[in-house]
Design a protein around this motif. Sequence first.
Motif, PDB file in Angstrom:
ATOM      1  N   UNK A   1       0.706  -1.268  -0.029  1.00 23.23           N
ATOM      2  CA  UNK A   1      -0.066  -0.049  -0.116  1.00 23.23           C
ATOM      3  C   UNK A   1       1.012   1.383  -0.121  1.00 23.23           C
ATOM      4  N   UNK A   2       2.351   1.151  -0.170  1.00 24.43           N
ATOM      5  CA  UNK A   2       2.931   2.242  -0.064  1.00 24.43           C
ATOM      6  C   UNK A   2       3.834   2.575  -1.320  1.00 24.43           C
ATOM      7  N   UNK A   3       4.097   3.984  -1.630  1.00 26.11           N
ATOM      8  CA  UNK A   3       4.800   4.089  -2.866  1.00 26.11           C
ATOM      9  C   UNK A   3       6.494   3.928  -2.320  1.00 26.11           C
ATOM     10  N   UNK A   4       7.123   3.768  -3.257  1.00 23.20           N
ATOM     11  CA  UNK A   4       7.019   3.437  -4.669  1.00 23.20           C
ATOM     12  C   UNK A   4       6.608   2.025  -5.038  1.00 23.20           C
TER      13      UNK A   4
ATOM     14  N   UNK B   1      -3.479   4.372   0.695  1.00 21.95           N
ATOM     15  CA  UNK B   1      -3.594   3.882   1.974  1.00 21.95           C
ATOM     16  C   UNK B   1      -2.249   3.776   2.633  1.00 21.95           C
ATOM     17  N   UNK B   2      -1.680   4.997   2.669  1.00 23.80           N
ATOM     18  CA  UNK B   2      -0.253   5.002   3.521  1.00 23.80           C
ATOM     19  C   UNK B   2      -0.387   5.125   4.854  1.00 23.80           C
ATOM     20  N   UNK B   3      -0.235   3.872   5.487  1.00 21.49           N
ATOM     21  CA  UNK B   3      -0.510   3.855   6.825  1.00 21.49           C
ATOM     22  C   UNK B   3       0.422   4.197   7.679  1.00 21.49           C
TER      23      UNK B   3
ATOM     24  N   UNK C   1      -4.888   6.259   8.518  1.00 23.02           N
ATOM     25  CA  UNK C   1      -4.708   6.785   6.774  1.00 23.02           C
ATOM     26  C   UNK C   1      -5.231   8.169   6.802  1.00 23.02           C
ATOM     27  N   UNK C   2      -4.878   8.866   5.945  1.00 25.00           N
ATOM     28  CA  UNK C   2      -5.416  10.254   5.731  1.00 25.00           C
ATOM     29  C   UNK C   2      -6.866   9.783   4.904  1.00 25.00           C
ATOM     30  N   UNK C   3      -7.635  10.997   4.822  1.00 25.72           N
ATOM     31  CA  UNK C   3      -8.910  10.673   4.398  1.00 25.72           C
ATOM     32  C   UNK C   3      -9.739  11.801   3.715  1.00 25.72           C
TER      33      UNK C   3
END
Length: 399
Positions: A336-339, A370-372, A378-380
Amino acid sequence: MMNKKLLLGVATAAALVGSAHADVKIGFLGGFTGAIESLTPPIFDGAQLAASQVNAQGGILDGEQVVMPSADTTCVDASVATNGADRLVNSENVTAIVGALCSGATIAAANNVAVPAGVVMVSPASTSPAISELNDNDMVFRTPPSDAFQGEMLAKLLISKGIEDVAVTYVNNDYGKGLADAFTSAFENQGGMVTANQAHEDGKADYRAELGALAASGSMNLAVLAYADGSGQTILRQAYEGGNFSTFIGADGMVGDRLVEAVGGDVLEGMIATKPGTPELPGAPMFASQAAEAGFDPNAVFAGQSYDAAFMLALAIEKMGENKRDGLNQALRDIATAPGEVVYPGEWEKAKQLLADGKDINYEGATGSHEFDDAGDVPGVIIEMTVRDGKFVEVGRVE
């Protein structure tokens, strides 16, 4: 009712599995009865849609099928939530859990069962700020934003509408208290006046005494931070009968058309509410189309968040390459996370191939990224809702 077409598809896919393969179980812990029973079916449908897509696009791991045993919490009974989680974890032997929905149920299930057993939970609906403070060994995540944010946005929305005073009543549990604290603090910081701030117990037949005290505070605006099938419904009906309030206000736990049907569309016409929503990203319309085809409302409260929770758990299991609980939390963060190459709703086959090729993926779901953070939050985005012509409808994003 659960969507029959979707259930048939899942059942048919499961029947095709050979005996050489074991099912991968992702449990669903939800409020099928009680205070949010009318809100739960489309939330469950969202999770089941994710499972059906996995099964239809090659299955998980070596062609195994995702199955989704479920358990009830009643939303408000910690012992029922604990027992439901215990059955999923120790009898069904699930690898992970989508849920619970109500915040108190999630806290009880996590503390008493899931965390000690090392089972990851991803709640699509628990919004209490208390969840951020759990000592959970990185086992508890959620896909909607915390009510620390929703409370602030609800306050901002009311101030923008020229509402300068409000009487507040909230259900006396983790959800209600957390949301009420966040809202009242933000409302007062923005210049509003909270004329009363009163807890109430769910499940009573008569709230007229509480309503009398709220009305005596002098505000014509009543915020009810509770549940659509529980105390919230009774309070709104009795508040209307008393004739002491001109404006009704709620939040995500109240956003259900059964509430409007029970209290009356003419009574609640113009009611102001908020719910976690979807940013303007490509995943949102993709999910909307897929949900509509599956036969449920993509805009139902927490349906998209539930889809994302289930899809991400399946991706995390695929990322690990084996069906096990240990390490799933880190795999969940990884997918769920970049990159990584972006994966959107419904793109299971694409994601499976990328992972098989050793490539990183970044899931951008039905409800955004969904950058936990360290707490699993998460932000929203918060959406304004109103009752119009007998139904809750979206007005727009609260900025």
